[in-house]
Write a protein that holds these residues in place. Structure first.
Motif, short mmCIF file in Angstrom:
data_model
loop_
_atom_site.label_atom_id
_atom_site.label_comp_id
_atom_site.label_asym_id
_atom_site.label_seq_id
_atom_site.Cartn_x
_atom_site.Cartn_y
_atom_site.Cartn_z
N ASN B 3 19.87 -59.84 15.65
CA ASN B 3 19.79 -61.25 15.31
C ASN B 3 20.95 -62.05 15.87
O ASN B 3 22.09 -61.62 15.80
N GLU B 5 22.37 -64.76 14.50
CA GLU B 5 22.48 -65.57 13.29
C GLU B 5 21.12 -65.97 12.76
O GLU B 5 20.97 -67.01 12.11
N GLY B 6 20.11 -65.19 13.10
CA GLY B 6 18.80 -65.50 12.57
C GLY B 6 17.98 -66.43 13.44
O GLY B 6 16.89 -66.81 13.06
N THR B 7 18.50 -66.79 14.59
CA THR B 7 17.73 -67.63 15.51
C THR B 7 16.43 -66.93 15.89
O THR B 7 16.44 -65.75 16.21
N PRO B 8 15.33 -67.66 15.86
CA PRO B 8 14.03 -67.06 16.20
C PRO B 8 14.05 -66.37 17.56
O PRO B 8 14.70 -66.84 18.50
N ARG B 9 13.35 -65.29 17.65
CA ARG B 9 13.27 -64.48 18.87
C ARG B 9 12.91 -65.31 20.09
O ARG B 9 13.54 -65.21 21.13
N ARG B 10 11.86 -66.12 19.92
CA ARG B 10 11.37 -66.91 21.06
C ARG B 10 12.46 -67.78 21.66
O ARG B 10 12.49 -68.02 22.85
N LEU B 11 13.32 -68.30 20.81
CA LEU B 11 14.37 -69.19 21.30
C LEU B 11 15.52 -68.40 21.91
O LEU B 11 16.11 -68.81 22.91
N ARG B 12 15.82 -67.25 21.30
CA ARG B 12 17.02 -66.52 21.67
C ARG B 12 17.05 -66.18 23.16
O ARG B 12 18.09 -66.20 23.78
N ALA B 13 15.90 -65.84 23.72
CA ALA B 13 15.87 -65.30 25.08
C ALA B 13 15.71 -66.37 26.15
O ALA B 13 15.80 -66.07 27.33
N LEU B 14 15.48 -67.62 25.78
CA LEU B 14 15.21 -68.64 26.78
C LEU B 14 16.45 -68.98 27.60
O LEU B 14 17.47 -69.37 27.03
N LEU B 18 20.08 -70.55 26.44
CA LEU B 18 21.37 -69.90 26.69
C LEU B 18 22.29 -70.85 27.45
O LEU B 18 23.48 -70.98 27.14
N GLN B 21 23.48 -73.47 25.05
CA GLN B 21 24.48 -72.95 24.12
C GLN B 21 25.85 -72.83 24.79
O GLN B 21 26.88 -73.19 24.22
#
Lengths: 151, 151
Positions: B3, B5-14, B18, B21
DNA sequence: AGCCAACGTTGGCACTTCCAACGATATGGA
DNA sequence: TCCATATCGTTGGAAGTGCCAACGTTGGCT
């Protein structure tokens, strides 16, 4: 040809500025792609969180997505009006609203995933597959390192 | 520990996310560094452009830096009040103000360069020298590719 | 019981970016 | 010369974003 549209030398070489320029382009592309579906980034983030974590309170979804509670209200309003989410009072804790994604919401999310994938493609167009992996790795390391809270 | 910080999977990898951020972290660090000198990004950009291109009209500096004409007014006001720039009417074209950097402005610019270098160091801390070069190269290619006008 | 914390909601502030309009000035034809 | 058009600096304000405070409601704790 030593000029980036006349941008001063000192600025041109700064990694912070390059990152910012890339982010501006990425945001512009992503926002335009989502706008095709009449949606903004908050809407996608909320749909995605709602799909992944299942029925949750607005506050919990806000913590997941970084959306402020007050902004969450309007975002849920929008998506509920489109029947992409439903909002119902929580019988076990009457302070809470339980927000859940609908079947229509899942379909819309899939549609948005497609738009977003195309946007990533457009953003990364100048890079080959290997370079994309490297970029993602480097950015992930930066984001992780700076990912804490900032107070 | 899968995780962010709990960010949704779909968002994390974009990659777009990144990049965003990383840019947020970079901007936060840079803004804080410049704030030590009581200065914002516009001030630095304007000083840098003024130093590099010599005496220029406000409009010309705005084109170089991407600062809007209306915002340029306030920025020049600030820097002129600190004697880092001087603003004088152009005798050859009475529509124009000629903006030039002062000796004190050059000293301040050097000082800001130091603060900014430290900020870059902080931003890039998790990366070694080779990775930094690669990142800069990749971001430059992205920025160049998306660098045109957007209308 | 009392106190404190979390909830959703409203309202608003601060900041950034951008645009419109103005008077003054310059430029390029008719 | 006269007129149209464009650019200049300047003012004012619109729009969007992120953030915070406060409120009444509800729950948990002791």
């Amino acid at each position: 040809m030593d000029n980036d549209e006349g941008t001063p030398r000192r600025l041109r070489a700064l990694p912070s500025r390059l990152t910012n320029q890339a982010a501006l382009a990425a945001n512009r592309i992503v926002d335009r792609a989502l706008a095709e579906a009449g949606v903004r980034r908050y809407h996608y983030a909320l749909l995605a969180a709602s799909e992944e974590y299942g029925p949750s309170s607005q506050a919990a979804l806000g913590r997941r997505t970084g959306i402020d509670r007050s902004d969450m209200v309007a975002t849920v309003n929008d998506l509920a009006a489109r029947r992409l989410l439903k909002r119902a009072p929580d019988p076990e804790d009457r302070r809470r609203n339980i927000v859940s994604i609908t079947a229509e919401g899942r379909r819309e999310l899939t549609h948005l995933d497609g738009l977003l994938a195309a946007a990533q493609e457009e953003f990364l167009a100048p890079l080959g597959a290997a370079d994309r992996r490297i970029l993602t790795d480097l950015l992930t390391r930066l984001a992780d390192h700076h990912g804490g809270r900032h107070d």
